[in-house]
Design a protein around this motif. Structure first.
Motif, PDB file in Angstrom:
ATOM      1  N   ARG A  66      11.194  -5.777  56.823  1.00 24.79           N
ATOM      2  CA  ARG A  66      12.354  -6.633  57.105  1.00 24.79           C
ATOM      3  C   ARG A  66      13.539  -5.793  57.599  1.00 24.79           C
ATOM      4  O   ARG A  66      14.267  -6.209  58.509  1.00 24.79           O
ATOM      5  CB  ARG A  66      12.740  -7.432  55.861  1.00 24.79           C
ATOM      6  CG  ARG A  66      11.756  -8.529  55.500  1.00 24.79           C
ATOM      7  CD  ARG A  66      12.342  -9.481  54.467  1.00 24.79           C
ATOM      8  NE  ARG A  66      12.573  -8.821  53.197  1.00 24.79           N
ATOM      9  CZ  ARG A  66      11.697  -8.761  52.213  1.00 24.79           C
ATOM     10  NH1 ARG A  66      10.498  -9.327  52.365  1.00 24.79           N
ATOM     11  NH2 ARG A  66      11.978  -8.154  51.076  1.00 24.79           N
ATOM     12  N   ASN A  67      13.723  -4.629  56.977  1.00 27.51           N
ATOM     13  CA  ASN A  67      14.807  -3.745  57.430  1.00 27.51           C
ATOM     14  C   ASN A  67      14.642  -3.379  58.898  1.00 27.51           C
ATOM     15  O   ASN A  67      15.604  -3.405  59.680  1.00 27.51           O
ATOM     16  CB  ASN A  67      14.819  -2.468  56.584  1.00 27.51           C
ATOM     17  CG  ASN A  67      15.347  -2.699  55.181  1.00 27.51           C
ATOM     18  OD1 ASN A  67      16.036  -3.678  54.913  1.00 27.51           O
ATOM     19  ND2 ASN A  67      15.019  -1.793  54.280  1.00 27.51           N
ATOM     20  N   THR A 148      17.685   2.023  49.821  1.00 33.08           N
ATOM     21  CA  THR A 148      17.484   3.406  50.277  1.00 33.08           C
ATOM     22  C   THR A 148      16.694   3.444  51.575  1.00 33.08           C
ATOM     23  O   THR A 148      17.005   4.205  52.494  1.00 33.08           O
ATOM     24  CB  THR A 148      16.746   4.214  49.192  1.00 33.08           C
ATOM     25  OG1 THR A 148      17.509   4.192  47.990  1.00 33.08           O
ATOM     26  CG2 THR A 148      16.540   5.659  49.633  1.00 33.08           C
ATOM     27  N   ASP A 149      15.652   2.604  51.648  1.00 34.75           N
ATOM     28  CA  ASP A 149      14.835   2.545  52.861  1.00 34.75           C
ATOM     29  C   ASP A 149      15.672   2.116  54.069  1.00 34.75           C
ATOM     30  O   ASP A 149      15.453   2.606  55.178  1.00 34.75           O
ATOM     31  CB  ASP A 149      13.677   1.562  52.654  1.00 34.75           C
ATOM     32  CG  ASP A 149      12.846   1.379  53.906  1.00 34.75           C
ATOM     33  OD1 ASP A 149      11.878   2.139  54.101  1.00 34.75           O
ATOM     34  OD2 ASP A 149      13.167   0.476  54.716  1.00 34.75           O
ATOM     35  N   PHE A 150      16.630   1.215  53.854  1.00 30.59           N
ATOM     36  CA  PHE A 150      17.456   0.757  54.976  1.00 30.59           C
ATOM     37  C   PHE A 150      18.223   1.925  55.570  1.00 30.59           C
ATOM     38  O   PHE A 150      18.304   2.077  56.800  1.00 30.59           O
ATOM     39  CB  PHE A 150      18.430  -0.331  54.503  1.00 30.59           C
ATOM     40  CG  PHE A 150      19.189  -0.985  55.626  1.00 30.59           C
ATOM     41  CD1 PHE A 150      18.673  -2.099  56.267  1.00 30.59           C
ATOM     42  CD2 PHE A 150      20.408  -0.483  56.055  1.00 30.59           C
ATOM     43  CE1 PHE A 150      19.360  -2.705  57.314  1.00 30.59           C
ATOM     44  CE2 PHE A 150      21.101  -1.074  57.094  1.00 30.59           C
ATOM     45  CZ  PHE A 150      20.571  -2.190  57.722  1.00 30.59           C
ATOM     46  N   ILE A 157      15.519   5.236  63.200  1.00 29.21           N
ATOM     47  CA  ILE A 157      15.654   4.446  64.425  1.00 29.21           C
ATOM     48  C   ILE A 157      16.708   5.054  65.351  1.00 29.21           C
ATOM     49  O   ILE A 157      16.513   5.132  66.573  1.00 29.21           O
ATOM     50  CB  ILE A 157      16.014   2.984  64.079  1.00 29.21           C
ATOM     51  CG1 ILE A 157      14.875   2.317  63.299  1.00 29.21           C
ATOM     52  CG2 ILE A 157      16.309   2.189  65.343  1.00 29.21           C
ATOM     53  CD1 ILE A 157      13.551   2.279  64.023  1.00 29.21           C
ATOM     54  N   VAL A 158      17.823   5.515  64.781  1.00 28.31           N
ATOM     55  CA  VAL A 158      18.879   6.111  65.618  1.00 28.31           C
ATOM     56  C   VAL A 158      18.390   7.405  66.260  1.00 28.31           C
ATOM     57  O   VAL A 158      18.647   7.669  67.443  1.00 28.31           O
ATOM     58  CB  VAL A 158      20.153   6.349  64.781  1.00 28.31           C
ATOM     59  CG1 VAL A 158      21.154   7.183  65.560  1.00 28.31           C
ATOM     60  CG2 VAL A 158      20.781   5.023  64.393  1.00 28.31           C
TER      61      VAL A 158
END
Length: 313
Positions: A66-67, A148-150, A157-158
């Protein structure tokens, strides 16, 4: 029509080839976050009953998906409408990595022994809780792990976006989607294997076969050391990756490191080794210095806030 179809297929093949090549590049650059992600997520399962470890990992993995469904479109939108923001975001992600790594090292070296004793006591207390209390603890752990995963997923991703910021949209979509899927499956697949290593070792140690029994005992002895090694490798990688992002973002520093590596590679005998080690050591040193400075600033700001909110007499 036949020629148009062949041209379309050729364009698709070219895009797929670009996606595969850039995905490999992005995977190498984001690998530094992977060790930290593994160690953090495996640590989240501590205090959970053995039969609930995999359900907890699965719940966190679904939260991670979901993140990434939020982060990947957001990253593509930034690349499309605010391309100038990619480098600053990348630098912020690199600085955060350095900060997190330095904070871990400082906490490990400076925290009082009472904290370790309190942590062990909390783990022992978890064994005698009721089912309702255990489920509440699981929910808290899952929520914390997803948060934390987010943060870690945003860093991944960045960093991946920074490798394809100048490519066309199709390549960006393919690379970011591929990295998101690869990291999610890889991280949580490995976490599931790591948290069940002790169960595997225990089962093998009880077998009649002497070789399997010895292997099981070896796994039981190695499992805690594996977790420690992951934590150390993850922290070191945070300095290397974060420092590398920061140095590459500053052209003068990047050129100086490149020239130093070229000069080191020209040294007779040990040139090949020194040429490879020089940029790594420079990036690590930059990461440590940046992390230390960030920790110092954050600590001073926190102390300043505490002083301001203290009631006056």
């Amino acid at each position: 029509m036949a020629s148009s179809l062949l041209l379309l297929l050729d364009d698709i093949a070219t895009i797929l080839d670009d996606v595969s090549v850039m995905t490999k590049v992005a995977a190498k650059k984001t690998a530094g976050v992977l060790g930290d992600d593994l160690a953090l997520n495996a640590e989240q399962v501590s205090g959970v009953r053995a039969d609930r470890e995999l359900p907890v990992v699965w719940a966190v993995a679904k939260g991670s998906v979901r993140n990434k469904l939020i982060l990947v479109p957001a990253a593509l939108a930034i690349s499309a409408f605010l391309p100038w923001a990619v480098t600053p975001l990348l630098m912020m992600g690199g600085l955060f990595l350095c900060y997190e790594g330095f904070e871990k090292v400082a906490h490990k070296l400076l925290h009082p022994p009472q904290e370790d004793a309190a942590h062990r006591a909390a783990l022992l207390a978890a064994l005698v809780r009721s089912r309702e209390e255990l489920l509440a603890v699981e929910k808290d752990k899952i929520r914390g792990a997803i948060r934390t995963d987010f943060i870690l997923s945003a860093e991944i991703i960045v960093i991946a976006l920074g490798t394809v910021a100048d490519r066309e949209l199709a390549v960006q979509v393919g690379v970011l989607t591929g990295i998101a899927a690869l990291m999610t499956v890889g991280v949580y697949g490995l976490v599931a294997g790591i948290v069940k290593l002790d169960d595997l070792g225990l089962r093998m140690s009880r077998m009649a076969n002497a070789a399997l029994k010895a292997t099981g005992r070896g796994i039981l002895r190695a499992a805690p050391w594996l977790m420690k090694a992951l934590a150390v490798a993850g922290t070191a990688a945070m300095f290397l990756v974060g420092g590398g992002i920061l140095t590459h973002g500053i052209r003068a520093v990047a050129d100086w490191i490149h020239n130093a590596a070229v000069d080191a590679a020209a040294i007779p005998g040990a040139g090949a080794v020194l040429g490879a080690l020089t940029p790594m050591l420079a990036n690590a040193l930059a990461g440590i210095l940046a992390g230390g400075l960030a920790v110092l600033v954050v600590t001073l700001v926190r102390r300043r806030r505490r002083v301001l909110v203290m009631p006056t007499r």
